[in-house]
Design a protein around this motif. Structure first.
Motif, PDB file in Angstrom:
ATOM      1  N   SER A 104       0.467  -1.159   0.333  1.00 44.21           N
ATOM      2  CA  SER A 104       0.222   0.236  -0.349  1.00 44.21           C
ATOM      3  C   SER A 104       0.958   0.880   0.252  1.00 44.21           C
ATOM      4  O   SER A 104       1.888   1.474   0.489  1.00 44.21           O
ATOM      5  CB  SER A 104      -1.104  -0.165   0.785  1.00 44.21           C
ATOM      6  OG  SER A 104      -1.596   0.988   1.345  1.00 44.21           O
ATOM      7  N   GLU A 105       0.393   2.216  -0.088  1.00 45.32           N
ATOM      8  CA  GLU A 105       1.426   3.769  -0.339  1.00 45.32           C
ATOM      9  C   GLU A 105       1.347   3.807   0.885  1.00 45.32           C
ATOM     10  O   GLU A 105      -0.343   3.316   1.810  1.00 45.32           O
ATOM     11  CB  GLU A 105       0.509   4.610  -1.664  1.00 45.32           C
ATOM     12  CG  GLU A 105      -0.905   5.292  -1.134  1.00 45.32           C
ATOM     13  CD  GLU A 105      -2.052   4.140  -1.596  1.00 45.32           C
ATOM     14  OE1 GLU A 105      -3.558   4.497  -1.474  1.00 45.32           O
ATOM     15  OE2 GLU A 105      -1.850   3.215  -1.763  1.00 45.32           O
ATOM     16  N   ARG A 106       1.614   5.636   0.548  1.00 50.52           N
ATOM     17  CA  ARG A 106       1.536   5.230   2.950  1.00 50.52           C
ATOM     18  C   ARG A 106      -0.342   6.169   2.892  1.00 50.52           C
ATOM     19  O   ARG A 106      -0.607   7.116   1.616  1.00 50.52           O
ATOM     20  CB  ARG A 106       2.627   7.165   2.592  1.00 50.52           C
ATOM     21  CG  ARG A 106       2.588   7.498   4.378  1.00 50.52           C
ATOM     22  CD  ARG A 106       3.482   8.488   4.571  1.00 50.52           C
ATOM     23  NE  ARG A 106       3.574   9.097   6.109  1.00 50.52           N
ATOM     24  CZ  ARG A 106       2.727   9.806   6.327  1.00 50.52           C
ATOM     25  NH1 ARG A 106       1.605  10.160   5.354  1.00 50.52           N
ATOM     26  NH2 ARG A 106       2.989  10.154   7.940  1.00 50.52           N
ATOM     27  N   LEU A 107      -0.685   6.100   3.904  1.00 46.14           N
ATOM     28  CA  LEU A 107      -1.968   7.070   4.680  1.00 46.14           C
ATOM     29  C   LEU A 107      -1.894   7.635   5.565  1.00 46.14           C
ATOM     30  O   LEU A 107      -0.586   7.065   6.183  1.00 46.14           O
ATOM     31  CB  LEU A 107      -2.751   5.076   4.579  1.00 46.14           C
ATOM     32  CG  LEU A 107      -3.316   4.776   3.479  1.00 46.14           C
ATOM     33  CD1 LEU A 107      -3.938   3.538   4.001  1.00 46.14           C
ATOM     34  CD2 LEU A 107      -3.896   5.499   2.050  1.00 46.14           C
ATOM     35  N   PRO A 108      -2.869   8.405   5.989  1.00 45.17           N
ATOM     36  CA  PRO A 108      -2.157   9.199   7.044  1.00 45.17           C
ATOM     37  C   PRO A 108      -2.986   9.211   8.192  1.00 45.17           C
ATOM     38  O   PRO A 108      -3.670   7.449   8.156  1.00 45.17           O
ATOM     39  CB  PRO A 108      -3.866   9.900   6.841  1.00 45.17           C
ATOM     40  CG  PRO A 108      -4.460   9.780   5.102  1.00 45.17           C
ATOM     41  CD  PRO A 108      -3.774   8.293   4.956  1.00 45.17           C
ATOM     42  N   VAL A 109      -1.763   9.227   9.195  1.00 39.85           N
ATOM     43  CA  VAL A 109      -2.022   8.837  10.143  1.00 39.85           C
ATOM     44  C   VAL A 109      -2.388   9.824  11.783  1.00 39.85           C
ATOM     45  O   VAL A 109      -1.695  11.013  11.287  1.00 39.85           O
ATOM     46  CB  VAL A 109      -0.663   8.123  11.510  1.00 39.85           C
ATOM     47  CG1 VAL A 109      -0.368   8.202  12.574  1.00 39.85           C
ATOM     48  CG2 VAL A 109      -0.149   7.099  10.610  1.00 39.85           C
ATOM     49  N   GLY A 110      -3.601   9.223  12.192  1.00 39.33           N
ATOM     50  CA  GLY A 110      -3.826  10.950  12.971  1.00 39.33           C
ATOM     51  C   GLY A 110      -4.039  10.106  14.545  1.00 39.33           C
ATOM     52  O   GLY A 110      -3.455   9.171  15.299  1.00 39.33           O
ATOM     53  N   VAL A 111      -4.362  11.353  15.649  1.00 40.84           N
ATOM     54  CA  VAL A 111      -4.588  11.392  16.897  1.00 40.84           C
ATOM     55  C   VAL A 111      -5.809  11.923  18.261  1.00 40.84           C
ATOM     56  O   VAL A 111      -5.688  13.183  17.049  1.00 40.84           O
ATOM     57  CB  VAL A 111      -3.288  11.808  17.753  1.00 40.84           C
ATOM     58  CG1 VAL A 111      -3.706  11.871  19.560  1.00 40.84           C
ATOM     59  CG2 VAL A 111      -2.583  10.577  17.934  1.00 40.84           C
ATOM     60  N   HIS A 112      -6.339  11.306  18.198  1.00 35.99           N
ATOM     61  CA  HIS A 112      -7.557  12.283  18.962  1.00 35.99           C
ATOM     62  C   HIS A 112      -7.397  11.897  20.226  1.00 35.99           C
ATOM     63  O   HIS A 112      -6.906  10.640  20.910  1.00 35.99           O
ATOM     64  CB  HIS A 112      -9.296  11.025  19.019  1.00 35.99           C
ATOM     65  CG  HIS A 112      -9.563  11.211  19.585  1.00 35.99           C
ATOM     66  ND1 HIS A 112     -10.983  11.453  19.460  1.00 35.99           N
ATOM     67  CD2 HIS A 112     -10.362  10.217  21.054  1.00 35.99           C
ATOM     68  CE1 HIS A 112     -11.924  11.623  20.137  1.00 35.99           C
ATOM     69  NE2 HIS A 112     -10.973  10.861  21.695  1.00 35.99           N
ATOM     70  N   SER A 113      -7.311  13.127  21.122  1.00 30.94           N
ATOM     71  CA  SER A 113      -7.312  12.932  21.984  1.00 30.94           C
ATOM     72  C   SER A 113      -8.221  14.355  22.967  1.00 30.94           C
ATOM     73  O   SER A 113      -8.300  15.104  22.644  1.00 30.94           O
ATOM     74  CB  SER A 113      -5.316  14.013  23.027  1.00 30.94           C
ATOM     75  OG  SER A 113      -5.124  12.235  22.540  1.00 30.94           O
TER      76      SER A 113
END
Length: 345
Positions: free
Chosen positions: A224-233
């Motif tokens: 897979s190509e790079r996909l987004p990483v997020g944070v919920h805090s």
């Protein structure tokens, strides 16, 4: 470094100016108003969680988001999270394709198993199937994203034979998997090619770096190509550190203790709160400068594509949440971008 900044709410039932709890209906109307302000201050995303219990007013996020879509123009709208295990992937996809249409391409979905289990007995699901329900539904939802006829078979729902799903979207929509911190969940998100949203609600952000690295390795392993990483805090912003803490603590204490009584947690304390808002804690509470510095450090250590502040905290009032949203969009986000640019230079 390009990073998006968003907001999440669970539609916490809040207190009015007299200290009494607002109705669920008024709380929901206030959530829509909060989305409008988030759009006005230029934020990238507004997420609404799904719950089925007394502390939270929103059980049908897509309806609330559709109302917000009619009053906003730029902000992306999604869930935080959709409890896919106790829902039907076909209906979830149809609802979000519809939201994408009415919002002119601004829909997103964050899928998860959920940290609460009320939806399972409510909709007739067996908790013994907890893992299999999510695995099968996540795989099917991924197939539906191709927007072509689907043939699929599993144990937890009826099979599909060359089934087509409508409406079709114009350009698809972004789908994430919300993960609480298990390696297996991180790998699963990568294997099914979903963006990764880490729910960091305890401890330092730095300890989640191995999960980010695992996710990128797992994506590479499936080609897979790079996909987004997020944070919920969680967090809360006011004009000063003292004001933010004095506003947030009583509301958070009420919420934590209500849930803690069910789960066997010790009573929440000022000492625990001070740790949570400190450098090693998961809460972003304080003045715009304080929150911006902690947030920039999190973005750097995890190489994030998005950060979503869970700005609703228990009974915290609508007026204080609106001020927090305003400060987040107009002061915190620009300051974070400055700090990131300084460190990159």
């Amino acid at each position: 470094m390009t990073v998006e900044f968003g907001l999440d709410t669970f539609g916490d039932v809040t207190a009015g100016s007299d200290g009494a709890l607002l109705s669920d209906a008024q709380t929901i109307r206030n959530v829509v108003e909060q989305a409008v302000v988030a759009d006005e201050v230029g934020l990238a995303f507004f997420g609404v969680g799904e719950h089925h219990r007394a502390e939270f007013a929103v059980s049908s996020p897509e309806i609330v988001l559709a109302a917000a879509a009619a009053r906003t123009s730029r902000i992306h709208l999604g869930t935080a999270v959709t409890v896919l295990s106790s829902d039907d992937p076909v209906r979830v996809y149809e609802r979000f394709a519809t939201l994408d249409a009415v919002s002119n391409g601004r829909a997103e979905v964050i899928l998860g198993r959920g940290s609460f289990i009320e939806s399972f007995p409510l909709f007739g699901f067996d908790l013994a199937d907890y893992e299999q329900l999510f695995e099968e539904r996540l795989e099917l939802f991924g197939r539906l994203r191709d927007e072509r006829p689907v043939t699929w078979e599993g144990r937890t729902r009826a099979a599909l034979r060359d089934a087509d799903v409508f409406p079709k979207t114009e350009n698809g929509f972004r789908a994430w998997v919300g993960v609480g911190g298990s390696p297996e969940s991180v790998v699963r998100a990568a294997q099914h090619r979903y963006a990764l949203m880490l729910a960091i609600i305890g401890g330092s952000a730095a300890r989640f770096r191995p999960f980010v690295d695992l996710y990128h390795r797992s994506l590479a392993a499936v080609g897979s190509e790079r996909l987004p990483v997020g944070v919920h805090s969680p967090g809360h912003i006011a004009d000063t550190d003292e004001e933010a803490m004095e506003q947030a603590y009583p509301a958070i204490e009420i919420n934590r203790n209500a849930i803690g009584r069910e789960r066997g947690w010790p009573p929440y304390s000022r000492a625990q709160f001070q740790h949570d808002v400190g450098p090693e804690g998961a809460m972003y509470v304080g003045s715009p400068e304080t929150v911006a510095r902690k947030l920039a450090a999190t973005v750097r250590v995890l190489d994030l594509d998005r950060f979503d502040l869970k700005y609703s905290n228990g009974t915290l009032s609508h007026e204080r949440m609106l001020r927090s949203i305003e400060l987040y969009g107009t002061q915190v986000v620009p300051r974070v971008r400055e700090l990131l640019a300084e460190s990159a230079g």
